[in-house]
Design an enzyme around this catalytic site. Structure first.
Site, PDB file in Angstrom:
ATOM      1  N   ASP A 223       0.876  -1.181   0.000  1.00 45.62           N
ATOM      2  CA  ASP A 223       0.000   0.000   0.000  1.00 45.62           C
ATOM      3  C   ASP A 223       0.908   1.224   0.000  1.00 45.62           C
ATOM      4  OD1 ASP A 223      -2.162   1.739   0.254  1.00 45.62           O
ATOM      5  OD2 ASP A 223      -2.535   1.304   2.374  1.00 45.62           O
ATOM      6  N   CYS A 263      -4.306  -2.125  -2.826  1.00 43.14           N
ATOM      7  CA  CYS A 263      -5.677  -1.615  -2.708  1.00 43.14           C
ATOM      8  C   CYS A 263      -5.946  -0.469  -3.680  1.00 43.14           C
ATOM      9  CB  CYS A 263      -5.932  -1.164  -1.279  1.00 43.14           C
ATOM     10  SG  CYS A 263      -4.727   0.044  -0.693  1.00 43.14           S
TER      11      CYS A 263
HETATM   12  N1   CP Z   1      -8.854   1.386  -2.297  1.00 47.09           N
HETATM   13  C1   CP Z   1      -9.632   2.438  -2.032  1.00 47.09           C
HETATM   14  O1   CP Z   1     -10.297   2.526  -1.006  1.00 47.09           O
HETATM   15  O2   CP Z   1      -9.634   3.388  -3.026  1.00 47.09           O
HETATM   16  P1   CP Z   1     -10.244   4.866  -2.906  1.00 47.09           P
HETATM   17  O3   CP Z   1      -9.438   5.587  -1.876  1.00 47.09           O
HETATM   18  O4   CP Z   1     -10.100   5.461  -4.281  1.00 47.09           O
HETATM   19  O5   CP Z   1     -11.673   4.752  -2.491  1.00 47.09           O
HETATM   20  N1  NVA Z   2      -3.673   3.435   3.481  1.00 51.95           N
HETATM   21  C1  NVA Z   2      -4.320   4.209   2.462  1.00 51.95           C
HETATM   22  C2  NVA Z   2      -5.390   3.415   1.794  1.00 51.95           C
HETATM   23  C3  NVA Z   2      -6.118   4.101   0.675  1.00 51.95           C
HETATM   24  C4  NVA Z   2      -7.204   3.288   0.080  1.00 51.95           C
HETATM   25  C5  NVA Z   2      -4.887   5.467   3.087  1.00 51.95           C
HETATM   26  O1  NVA Z   2      -5.439   5.404   4.189  1.00 51.95           O
HETATM   27  O2  NVA Z   2      -4.773   6.532   2.480  1.00 51.95           O
END
Ligand code: CP
Ligand code: NVA
Length: 307
Positions: A223, A263
């Site tokens: 991530d 993600c």
């Molecule tokens: N993976 C995810 O939650 O993407 P967004 O931040 O674009 O919603």
């Molecule tokens: N760890 C990231 C995930 C985004 C979908 C955040 O919190 O920004």
């Protein structure tokens, strides 16, 4: 099921696997569910930006015959113009469910306690359970089962990592987490995962070595290094996390044919290289697609007619 979906911990082992089955069924037969949430309305409160979460909740509600109303950070100004309690007390008079993306996890706990309608966690600083449901749905599609698998997570021990650990505990998936010192997942989340997974085949290894985490893995997940709200730490984190980049060299420590997961959004060239995210073994767009199906299963469970 409980009224709310704030954490993977809100699901029993049985409910976790039932929801994944339901998500697969919704994906296969979407037309069967096109009236399932007719006349139901979901309020979607966003205090942070989003592509996938907003699109999949909104499209999901429309595909189920319901409606979704998007509330941008500037609309209700949660916390400054009005607090979680009053927002919950108002919304329950008009709509049938609330989806919230926010900062501190306590905000969503307070909102859920204030209202009789279901509240769904669409990401907090602590966790991202809807993402983990889509990810385990994807893993199951690509590997057939969740047992006897090793999932490696490399990078920041953040919200996504926490929910993956809790889902791995439910699914009986072994997990190794490789982070820099000081960026490990929160000890209380590690404890929770170990407690939940003690009878499922789950095992958790924490290491500061990316190679050790990835060694023999069936799936390698990363991530962003700086999550939403951590923008000021971006440069410092880029230096600290550089050895944790998922590139072809790191992937060579995984099992042959291991899948790559993220993600999204991805910062290409930081936590992952183009050659890895664009490789045939990358399943990142399957994960994104499965957000839709997994969340439709969650919406049906929480907002559908009770039998
Ligand atoms: N993976 C995810 O939650 O993407 P967004 O931040 O674009 O919603
Ligand atoms: N760890 C990231 C995930 C985004 C979908 C955040 O919190 O920004």
């Amino acid at each position: 099921m409980k009224k709310d979906f704030l954490s993977i911990r809100d699901l029993s082992i049985y409910e976790f696997s039932q929801l994944l089955d339901r998500a697969a069924e919704v994906k296969k037969n979407p037309r069967k569910y096109r009236r399932a949430l007719e006349h139901r309305i979901l309020a979607m409160i966003f205090q942070k930006p989003s592509l996938r979460t907003r699109m999949t909740f909104e499209a999901g509600m429309l595909q189920l015959g319901g409606e979704a109303i998007y509330l941008a950070p500037s609309d209700i100004q949660m916390g400054s113009r009005e607090g979680a309690y009053d927002i919950g007390k108002n919304l329950e008079r008009w709509v049938d469910g609330i989806m919230l993306r926010t900062f501190g996890h306590q905000i969503i706990v307070d909102l859920a306690a204030s209202t009789k309608i279901p509240v769904i966690n669409a990401l907090t600083d602590l966790s991202h359970p809807c993402q983990a449901m889509a990810d385990f749905m994807t893993l199951r599609e690509h590997r057939g089962s969740l047992a006897n698998l090793k999932l490696a997570y490399v990078g920041d021990g953040n919200n996504v990592c926490h929910s993956l650990m809790l889902a791995a505990a439910r699914g009986g998936t072994r997990m190794a987490v490789g982070t820099p010192t000081g960026y490990e997942p929160k000890p209380e989340m590690v404890l929770a995962a170990r407690e939940d997974g003690k009878d499922t085949g789950f095992a958790l290894t924490l290491t500061n070595s990316a190679e050790e985490a990835v060694s023999g893995a069936d799936a390698v997940y990363t991530d962003v290094w700086a999550s939403m709200g951590q923008e000021a730490e971006k440069e410092k984190r880029a230096r600290i996390f550089a050895p944790y980049q998922v590139n072809a060299r790191l992937m060579s420590h995984a099992k042959n044919g291991a899948v790559f997961m993220h993600c999204l959004p991805a910062h290409r060239g930081d936590e992952v290289t183009d050659e890895v995210i664009d490789a045939p073994s990358s399943v990142v767009y399957d994960q994104a697609e499965n957000r839709l199906h997994a969340q439709k299963a969650i919406l049906l469970a929480l907002m559908g007619k009770k039998d």
